[in-house]
Design a protein around this motif. Structure first.
Motif, short mmCIF file in Angstrom:
data_model
loop_
_atom_site.label_atom_id
_atom_site.label_comp_id
_atom_site.label_asym_id
_atom_site.label_seq_id
_atom_site.Cartn_x
_atom_site.Cartn_y
_atom_site.Cartn_z
N ILE A 1 -0.27 13.71 11.21
CA ILE A 1 -0.92 12.64 10.46
C ILE A 1 -2.35 13.03 10.07
N ASP A 2 -3.07 13.66 10.99
CA ASP A 2 -4.45 14.06 10.72
C ASP A 2 -4.55 15.11 9.61
N HIS A 3 -3.48 15.84 9.38
CA HIS A 3 -3.50 16.90 8.37
C HIS A 3 -2.79 16.49 7.09
N ARG A 4 -2.68 15.20 6.87
CA ARG A 4 -2.18 14.64 5.61
C ARG A 4 -3.17 15.00 4.50
N GLU A 5 -2.66 15.53 3.44
CA GLU A 5 -3.44 15.92 2.25
C GLU A 5 -4.29 17.17 2.46
N THR A 6 -4.23 17.78 3.63
CA THR A 6 -4.88 19.08 3.81
C THR A 6 -3.80 20.15 4.00
N GLN A 7 -3.09 20.06 5.12
CA GLN A 7 -2.02 21.02 5.35
C GLN A 7 -0.68 20.56 4.78
N PHE A 8 -0.45 19.24 4.81
CA PHE A 8 0.87 18.72 4.46
C PHE A 8 0.85 17.78 3.25
N ASP A 9 1.98 17.76 2.55
CA ASP A 9 2.20 16.85 1.43
C ASP A 9 2.06 15.41 1.94
N PRO A 10 1.13 14.61 1.38
CA PRO A 10 0.92 13.25 1.89
C PRO A 10 2.16 12.37 1.82
N GLU A 11 2.99 12.55 0.79
CA GLU A 11 4.21 11.75 0.69
C GLU A 11 5.17 12.07 1.84
N LEU A 12 5.23 13.33 2.22
CA LEU A 12 6.10 13.71 3.33
C LEU A 12 5.56 13.18 4.66
N VAL A 13 4.26 13.17 4.82
CA VAL A 13 3.67 12.61 6.05
C VAL A 13 3.98 11.12 6.14
N ASP A 14 3.95 10.43 5.01
CA ASP A 14 4.29 9.00 5.00
C ASP A 14 5.75 8.78 5.43
N ILE A 15 6.65 9.63 4.91
CA ILE A 15 8.06 9.54 5.31
C ILE A 15 8.19 9.82 6.80
N PHE A 16 7.48 10.82 7.27
CA PHE A 16 7.49 11.19 8.68
C PHE A 16 7.06 10.01 9.55
N GLU A 17 5.99 9.33 9.16
CA GLU A 17 5.49 8.17 9.91
C GLU A 17 6.48 7.02 9.88
N THR A 18 7.04 6.76 8.71
CA THR A 18 7.95 5.62 8.55
C THR A 18 9.21 5.78 9.41
N HIS A 19 9.69 7.01 9.53
CA HIS A 19 10.93 7.28 10.27
C HIS A 19 10.65 8.13 11.51
N LEU A 20 9.51 7.86 12.12
CA LEU A 20 9.04 8.68 13.23
C LEU A 20 10.04 8.77 14.37
N ASP A 21 10.67 7.67 14.71
CA ASP A 21 11.62 7.67 15.84
C ASP A 21 12.75 8.67 15.63
N GLU A 22 13.21 8.79 14.39
CA GLU A 22 14.31 9.70 14.09
C GLU A 22 13.86 11.16 14.22
N PHE A 23 12.64 11.46 13.76
CA PHE A 23 12.15 12.82 13.86
C PHE A 23 11.88 13.21 15.30
N ILE A 24 11.36 12.26 16.09
CA ILE A 24 11.12 12.52 17.52
C ILE A 24 12.43 12.74 18.26
N ALA A 25 13.46 11.97 17.88
CA ALA A 25 14.78 12.11 18.54
C ALA A 25 15.33 13.53 18.31
N ILE A 26 15.14 14.05 17.10
CA ILE A 26 15.60 15.41 16.82
C ILE A 26 14.79 16.42 17.63
N ALA A 27 13.47 16.22 17.68
CA ALA A 27 12.60 17.14 18.43
C ALA A 27 12.96 17.17 19.91
N LYS A 28 13.43 16.07 20.44
CA LYS A 28 13.77 15.98 21.86
C LYS A 28 15.22 16.36 22.15
N SER A 29 15.99 16.61 21.11
CA SER A 29 17.41 16.96 21.31
C SER A 29 17.52 18.34 21.94
N LYS A 30 18.51 18.54 22.76
CA LYS A 30 18.68 19.80 23.50
C LYS A 30 19.72 20.68 22.79
#
Length: 351
Positions: A322-351
């Motif tokens: 989130i802190d690197h929105r519009e610097t390192q990352f596409d701001p639209e993609l960061v917004d999608i990431f925030e909106t669906h954060l639970d789903e992205f975290i679930a994938i990150a925690k998958s074994k």
């Protein structure tokens, strides 16, 4: 097909040739050898049956390795033969020139047996796959529309299988794991699913092509790739070449999945503000596939342990994105990431 491949080993020291042949003989390749550039060129151009791969030393009497490679790349009959430089020269200038003249890989002496075996197998797989695709293209021209659709579907499945094989080979030569690659595939597809301008075809393409994002690491010398501490400026310069090296390997294909993989591998280290590499692309100059993989790859890397760092807490990794929105990352993609954060975290925690 791979086991019957013809390999030419070019080195002015006969003991080096013997070492390479002894390592590779377990895979039943057919070998020829030359001890200088002039002899190598004579073998290559006089032989009626082409070589499938050339292992080429740089420092030799007469024509050096760079000159031999240039002559082969200038000839239509030999331009596509993959050339791996196998040399004791490890300076940045030599490595850079090796890729500039047309080499597909660079292995430093003394080399590890497993490294040589894996890289030779990888480039033979790529070479034979490209030749197979060309034959299929010629075959398709004579077929009916229905038959073409069926064969194209089979080709698509072959591409997916090739990508899976290459991704597995990448795991053997880098710190990437099968779980990391699977998470990148799922996270990339999830991001594409919620992107307003992408469709189901893009979702599937990203799922199958994103695992190839770091395939270029197979071209980086092991001692740099697995260095436990920080890289020197020269080492990091070599490390960054994994992006452009991968593009050179994959970009010649006309197939959608491999073309997408080439773009992703080339651009997933570019940054929204133009301060990334290898080309310093900015904003929407970066392909949307590259922008997506850039974000999900960083998030996954932060939340998992690597040989050079411990895993971050999930909240800290989310804050970084989130802190690197519009610097390192596409701001639209960061917004999608925030909106669906639970789903992205679930994938990150998958074994």
């Amino acid at each position: 097909m791979i086991n019957n491949s013809r390999i030419l080993i070019v080195d002015d020291v006969i003991d080096n040739i013997r070492v390479a042949m002894n390592i590779l003989k377990e895979d039943s390749y057919e070998f020829s050898f030359a001890q200088n550039g002039t002899e190598a060129l004579r073998l290559i151009f006089d032989d009626t049956e082409p070589f499938d791969l050339i292992l080429l030393d740089i420092m030799m009497p007469g024509f050096n390795g760079f000159e031999v490679c240039q002559k082969l790349k200038e000839n239509i009959k030999t331009v596509e033969i993959p050339i791996i430089f196998l040399t004791a020269k490890t300076d940045v200038e030599a490595i850079t020139k090796a890729f500039e003249v047309g080499g597909v890989d660079y292995i430093s002496k003394p080399f590890h047996a497993n490294e040589l075996l894996a890289r030779v197998k990888t480039h033979l797989e790529l070479y034979h796959a490209r030749n197979l695709l060309k034959k299929h293209n010629l075959y398709l021209k004579s077929k009916s529309k229905f038959e073409k659709q069926r064969l194209l579907s089979e080709l698509e499945d072959s591409q997916k299988e090739l990508i899976f094989i290459l991704a597995e080979l990448m795991e053997a030569t880098s710190d990437e794991t099968g779980k990391h690659i699977k998470r990148i595939a799922e996270s990339s597809a999830l991001m594409a699913k919620y992107h307003p301008t992408l469709n189901e075809g893009d979702v599937e393409t990203l799922y199958h092509a994103s695992p190839m994002h770091d395939i270029g690491k197979m071209t980086i010398p092991m001692e740099i790739l697995h260095k436990p501490g920080l890289h020197s400026e020269e080492e990091f310069s070599i490390m960054k070449r994994h992006t452009s090296n991968a593009y050179e390997l994959l970009s010649h294909s006309k197939r959608n999945l491999l073309k997408a993989a080439a773009i992703i591998a080339h651009e997933h280290h570019e940054k929204w503000n133009g301060k990334g590499y290898p080309r310093g692309l900015k904003g929407e100059e970066i392909h949307i596939y590259g922008r997506i993989v850039a974000l999900v790859d960083v998030f996954d890397a932060l939340t998992h342990k690597r040989h050079y760092k411990e895993a971050w807490e999930t909240n800290d990794a989310v804050k970084y994105i989130i802190d690197h929105r519009e610097t390192q990352f596409d701001p639209e993609l960061v917004d999608i990431f925030e909106t669906h954060l639970d789903e992205f975290i679930a994938i990150a925690k998958s074994k």
